[in-house]
Design a protein around this motif. Structure first.
Motif, PDB file in Angstrom:
ATOM      1  N   PRO A 160       0.807  -1.230   0.000  1.00 49.53           N
ATOM      2  CA  PRO A 160       0.000   0.000   0.000  1.00 49.53           C
ATOM      3  C   PRO A 160       0.834   1.271   0.000  1.00 49.53           C
ATOM      4  CG  PRO A 160       0.161  -0.820   2.232  1.00 49.53           C
ATOM      5  CD  PRO A 160       0.937  -1.785   1.360  1.00 49.53           C
ATOM      6  N   SER A 161       2.151   1.147   0.012  1.00 51.89           N
ATOM      7  CA  SER A 161       3.020   2.304   0.231  1.00 51.89           C
ATOM      8  C   SER A 161       3.175   3.182  -1.003  1.00 51.89           C
ATOM      9  CB  SER A 161       4.400   1.849   0.708  1.00 51.89           C
ATOM     10  OG  SER A 161       5.051   1.142  -0.318  1.00 51.89           O
ATOM     11  N   MET A 162       3.354   4.469  -0.747  1.00 52.48           N
ATOM     12  CA  MET A 162       3.707   5.452  -1.764  1.00 52.48           C
ATOM     13  C   MET A 162       4.793   6.340  -1.170  1.00 52.48           C
ATOM     14  SD  MET A 162       1.326   8.119  -3.983  1.00 52.48           S
ATOM     15  CE  MET A 162       0.813   9.132  -2.587  1.00 52.48           C
ATOM     16  N   LEU A 163       5.758   6.742  -1.982  1.00 54.70           N
ATOM     17  CA  LEU A 163       6.881   7.555  -1.526  1.00 54.70           C
ATOM     18  C   LEU A 163       6.755   8.973  -2.060  1.00 54.70           C
ATOM     19  CD1 LEU A 163       9.779   4.994  -2.132  1.00 54.70           C
ATOM     20  CD2 LEU A 163       8.513   5.414  -0.014  1.00 54.70           C
ATOM     21  N   VAL A 164       7.402   9.916  -1.382  1.00 53.64           N
ATOM     22  CA  VAL A 164       7.380  11.303  -1.802  1.00 53.64           C
ATOM     23  C   VAL A 164       8.717  11.955  -1.455  1.00 53.64           C
ATOM     24  CG1 VAL A 164       6.387  12.085   0.404  1.00 53.64           C
ATOM     25  CG2 VAL A 164       6.102  13.486  -1.668  1.00 53.64           C
ATOM     26  N   ARG A 165       9.155  12.885  -2.306  1.00 59.86           N
ATOM     27  CA  ARG A 165      10.342  13.685  -2.024  1.00 59.86           C
ATOM     28  C   ARG A 165      10.177  15.056  -2.669  1.00 59.86           C
ATOM     29  NH1 ARG A 165      13.732  14.462  -6.337  1.00 59.86           N
ATOM     30  NH2 ARG A 165      13.591  12.982  -8.082  1.00 59.86           N
ATOM     31  N   ASN A 166      10.970  16.008  -2.217  1.00 61.06           N
ATOM     32  CA  ASN A 166      11.011  17.324  -2.829  1.00 61.06           C
ATOM     33  C   ASN A 166      11.865  17.275  -4.089  1.00 61.06           C
ATOM     34  OD1 ASN A 166      12.387  20.201  -3.134  1.00 61.06           O
ATOM     35  ND2 ASN A 166      10.477  20.498  -2.014  1.00 61.06           N
ATOM     36  N   LYS A 167      11.504  18.061  -5.097  1.00 57.06           N
ATOM     37  CA  LYS A 167      12.246  18.080  -6.356  1.00 57.06           C
ATOM     38  C   LYS A 167      13.732  18.351  -6.150  1.00 57.06           C
ATOM     39  CE  LYS A 167       8.750  19.688  -9.671  1.00 57.06           C
ATOM     40  NZ  LYS A 167       8.372  20.828 -10.554  1.00 57.06           N
ATOM     41  N   GLU A 168      14.029  19.215  -5.189  1.00 57.02           N
ATOM     42  CA  GLU A 168      15.406  19.655  -4.990  1.00 57.02           C
ATOM     43  C   GLU A 168      16.189  18.752  -4.051  1.00 57.02           C
ATOM     44  OE1 GLU A 168      16.416  22.044  -6.875  1.00 57.02           O
ATOM     45  OE2 GLU A 168      14.379  22.343  -7.630  1.00 57.02           O
ATOM     46  N   ARG A 169      15.575  17.704  -3.559  1.00 57.32           N
ATOM     47  CA  ARG A 169      16.245  16.816  -2.613  1.00 57.32           C
ATOM     48  C   ARG A 169      16.188  15.388  -3.125  1.00 57.32           C
ATOM     49  NH1 ARG A 169      17.142  19.538   2.107  1.00 57.32           N
ATOM     50  NH2 ARG A 169      17.562  17.598   3.204  1.00 57.32           N
ATOM     51  N   VAL A 170      17.050  14.539  -2.594  1.00 54.95           N
ATOM     52  CA  VAL A 170      17.143  13.167  -3.070  1.00 54.95           C
ATOM     53  C   VAL A 170      16.453  12.178  -2.138  1.00 54.95           C
ATOM     54  CG1 VAL A 170      19.331  12.662  -1.929  1.00 54.95           C
ATOM     55  CG2 VAL A 170      18.749  11.483  -4.062  1.00 54.95           C
ATOM     56  N   GLU A 171      16.223  12.566  -0.876  1.00 56.58           N
ATOM     57  CA  GLU A 171      15.691  11.624   0.096  1.00 56.58           C
ATOM     58  C   GLU A 171      14.205  11.385  -0.125  1.00 56.58           C
ATOM     59  OE1 GLU A 171      17.136  14.458   0.986  1.00 56.58           O
ATOM     60  OE2 GLU A 171      19.023  13.987   1.998  1.00 56.58           O
ATOM     61  N   TRP A 172      13.815  10.100  -0.178  1.00 55.39           N
ATOM     62  CA  TRP A 172      12.414   9.716  -0.259  1.00 55.39           C
ATOM     63  C   TRP A 172      11.848   9.520   1.143  1.00 55.39           C
ATOM     64  CZ3 TRP A 172       9.669   9.808  -4.676  1.00 55.39           C
ATOM     65  CH2 TRP A 172      10.358   9.745  -5.904  1.00 55.39           C
ATOM     66  N   HIS A 173      10.577   9.869   1.306  1.00 59.14           N
ATOM     67  CA  HIS A 173       9.880   9.676   2.574  1.00 59.14           C
ATOM     68  C   HIS A 173       8.563   8.953   2.304  1.00 59.14           C
ATOM     69  CE1 HIS A 173      12.722  12.501   4.403  1.00 59.14           C
ATOM     70  NE2 HIS A 173      12.483  13.316   3.378  1.00 59.14           N
ATOM     71  N   ASP A 174       7.995   8.367   3.346  1.00 58.32           N
ATOM     72  CA  ASP A 174       6.704   7.681   3.213  1.00 58.32           C
ATOM     73  C   ASP A 174       5.583   8.689   3.113  1.00 58.32           C
ATOM     74  OD1 ASP A 174       7.772   5.120   3.311  1.00 58.32           O
ATOM     75  OD2 ASP A 174       7.745   5.079   5.509  1.00 58.32           O
ATOM     76  N   ALA A 175       4.752   8.538   2.073  1.00 57.87           N
ATOM     77  CA  ALA A 175       3.516   9.307   1.951  1.00 57.87           C
ATOM     78  C   ALA A 175       2.401   8.473   2.579  1.00 57.87           C
ATOM     79  CB  ALA A 175       3.222   9.593   0.479  1.00 57.87           C
ATOM     80  N   PRO A 176       1.208   9.042   2.778  1.00 56.39           N
ATOM     81  CA  PRO A 176       0.100   8.245   3.317  1.00 56.39           C
ATOM     82  C   PRO A 176      -0.163   7.000   2.470  1.00 56.39           C
ATOM     83  CG  PRO A 176      -0.452  10.572   3.392  1.00 56.39           C
ATOM     84  CD  PRO A 176       0.838  10.474   2.651  1.00 56.39           C
ATOM     85  N   ASN A 177      -0.392   5.871   3.133  1.00 56.99           N
ATOM     86  CA  ASN A 177      -0.616   4.609   2.434  1.00 56.99           C
ATOM     87  C   ASN A 177      -1.927   4.606   1.661  1.00 56.99           C
ATOM     88  OD1 ASN A 177       1.747   3.465   3.282  1.00 56.99           O
ATOM     89  ND2 ASN A 177       0.831   2.230   4.903  1.00 56.99           N
ATOM     90  N   MET A 178      -1.960   3.836   0.566  1.00 59.21           N
ATOM     91  CA  MET A 178      -3.204   3.613  -0.149  1.00 59.21           C
ATOM     92  C   MET A 178      -4.158   2.795   0.723  1.00 59.21           C
ATOM     93  SD  MET A 178      -1.781   2.795  -4.019  1.00 59.21           S
ATOM     94  CE  MET A 178      -0.440   1.728  -3.478  1.00 59.21           C
ATOM     95  N   THR A 179      -5.410   2.727   0.319  1.00 58.12           N
ATOM     96  CA  THR A 179      -6.405   2.031   1.136  1.00 58.12           C
ATOM     97  C   THR A 179      -6.242   0.520   1.070  1.00 58.12           C
ATOM     98  OG1 THR A 179      -8.002   2.066  -0.682  1.00 58.12           O
ATOM     99  CG2 THR A 179      -8.074   3.899   0.882  1.00 58.12           C
ATOM    100  N   VAL A 180      -5.628   0.009  -0.014  1.00 55.58           N
ATOM    101  CA  VAL A 180      -5.380  -1.437  -0.144  1.00 55.58           C
ATOM    102  C   VAL A 180      -3.998  -1.657  -0.728  1.00 55.58           C
ATOM    103  CG1 VAL A 180      -7.817  -2.034  -0.440  1.00 55.58           C
ATOM    104  CG2 VAL A 180      -6.422  -1.513  -2.447  1.00 55.58           C
ATOM    105  N   PRO A 181      -3.377  -2.806  -0.457  1.00 61.24           N
ATOM    106  CA  PRO A 181      -2.094  -3.121  -1.100  1.00 61.24           C
ATOM    107  C   PRO A 181      -2.298  -3.348  -2.597  1.00 61.24           C
ATOM    108  CG  PRO A 181      -2.447  -4.472   0.858  1.00 61.24           C
ATOM    109  CD  PRO A 181      -3.750  -3.825   0.540  1.00 61.24           C
ATOM    110  N   ARG A 182      -1.332  -2.916  -3.394  1.00 65.14           N
ATOM    111  CA  ARG A 182      -1.413  -3.074  -4.846  1.00 65.14           C
ATOM    112  C   ARG A 182      -0.069  -3.531  -5.400  1.00 65.14           C
ATOM    113  NH1 ARG A 182      -6.062  -0.443  -6.754  1.00 65.14           N
ATOM    114  NH2 ARG A 182      -7.038   0.892  -5.190  1.00 65.14           N
ATOM    115  N   ALA A 183      -0.150  -4.361  -6.442  1.00 66.31           N
ATOM    116  CA  ALA A 183       1.052  -4.795  -7.170  1.00 66.31           C
ATOM    117  C   ALA A 183       0.969  -4.258  -8.586  1.00 66.31           C
ATOM    118  CB  ALA A 183       1.136  -6.318  -7.187  1.00 66.31           C
TER     119      ALA A 183
END
Length: 392
Positions: A160-183
């Motif tokens: 269910p995970s989604m990642l997010v980062r700022n355009k000017e930075r390289v580090e990814w962080h966890d965004a709010p999870n989706m409602t169900v796991p997806r492949a």
């Protein structure tokens, strides 16, 4: 050969080492007096900071295979430190991947385009399989909203995970999870919202029915399920693509039907399938259309399609088995297939050609084939699911 080539890069890189802004992973090397009493060190005995500096200068096309060389390479290639190093040395590059389904494998397989560097003439390219252990750094759906970049990994098992980062930075962080796991979900951006569909075909019919699609509001940072489409529009296979046209979302499937979603009316409908043997793609500011007998470009001034000059031999090569086109490094990548051996239908050869364009003063567009060759041989029963282009 590949490993020795990386060793050669090491000797050059060590003389150009720039202390990165991230912490060293090993202790400093022993003093010179100690080195004089010991045999020459192998490449893997170097401090991790030097290996990372070397790997950051190597094309990412090598990474799937290099990750199998040793536990050290595997760990460093999957580490966030390598992303930091590539960002620091400004060696990020575009990676083009395709997803294939084989009848003897329940899980789709990803391949990454690899072009042998250093050859200006007679360039050769191949698709290299992405190992399952490399999935965490594998292809991702990327959606940019404002100053933020969101990523949905294309891997198995479902997540269910989604990642997010700022355009000017390289580090990814966890965004709010989706409602169900997806492949292998498909995604697109519209009006500061991210629409995600498919990927929850886990045998649970209630999950497939109620959560086949959902939308993420980047302002409120919340997920909301989309209305339930009819059974024939909940595609069981991997979705090929989602395109935006006139405010609607057109969902291209690998099945007999496509669908369209109207986010204003919140309604689903059956969409007309694309014309077989035609693929459209935008490169720069120009739209291109590859067909079985020609490659066209769209002239916005005259509001009509015009032929691209100089591609007659290529048009003959891929007129029957055209699969897809895509933008790659500011050029047009054309993908088609053909039977590997005449009169034998056991295997197919997937072929690629990279085409650059020149706008001439007479108003005509000329194409130049930079390279063209067979990139992968597969069973004829394979299915081409989708492609993705990322920058790392």
């Amino acid at each position: 050969m590949l490993y020795s080539w990386v060793q050669a890069v090491a000797s050059a890189a060590t003389s150009l080492i720039v202390e990165p802004p991230w912490k060293k992973r090993k202790h400093n090397p022993p003093p010179q007096s100690f080195l004089s009493l010991t045999p020459p060190q192998s490449f893997l005995s170097l401090p991790d900071v030097i290996i990372l500096n070397c790997l950051a200068r190597v094309s990412m096309s090598y990474y799937p295979k290099l990750s199998l060389v040793s536990k050290t390479f595997h760990s460093l290639i999957l580490s966030i430190e390598l992303n930091h190093a590539r960002f620091h040395h400004q060696t990020q590059e575009e990676i083009f991947s395709i997803c294939l389904q084989f009848p003897d494998r329940p899980i789709p397989t990803w391949y990454t385009l690899w072009i042998k560097p250093g050859e200006e003439e007679n360039k050769r390219s191949v698709f290299v399989q992405v190992p399952s252990s490399y999935d965490s750094n594998g292809p991702s759906y990327i959606c940019t909203v404002g100053s933020d970049v969101y990523a949905l990994r294309q891997s198995y098992p479902p997540s269910p995970s989604m990642l997010v980062r700022n355009k000017e930075r390289v580090e990814w962080h966890d965004a709010p999870n989706m409602t169900v796991p997806r492949a292998y979900p498909a995604a697109c951006k519209l009006d500061e919202k991210i629409y995600v569909m498919g990927g929850c075909n886990d045998g649970n019919k209630s999950v497939r029915k109620s959560c086949w699609g959902e939308v993420f509001d980047t302002n409120t940072q919340t997920w909301e399920p989309l209305p339930n489409p009819k059974a024939e529009l909940r595609f069981s296979s991997v979705i090929k693509e989602i395109e935006i046209s006139e405010g609607n979302l057109y969902v291209g499937s690998n099945e007999d039907k496509d669908s369209v979603y109207d986010p204003i009316k919140r309604k689903w409908n059956v969409a007309e399938k694309k014309v077989e043997g035609e693929s459209r793609c935008k490169v720069g500011d120009i739209h291109y259309s590859c067909r079985r007998k020609s490659c066209m470009w769209y002239d916005t001034e005259s509001d009509e399609w015009r032929p691209v000059k100089g591609l007659s031999s290529l048009n003959k090569s891929c007129r029957r088995g055209l699969i897809e086109t895509g933008e790659y490094c500011g050029k047009l990548l054309i993908i088609w297939d053909k039977f590997a051996l005449p009169r034998r239908n056991l295997q197919k050869s997937i072929c690629c050609a990279l085409v650059s364009f020149e706008n001439r003063q007479d108003g005509k567009v000329w194409g130049k084939v930079e390279w063209s060759n067979v990139v992968l041989t597969v069973p004829s029963s394979y299915r081409y699911l989708r492609s993705l282009a990322n920058r790392f």
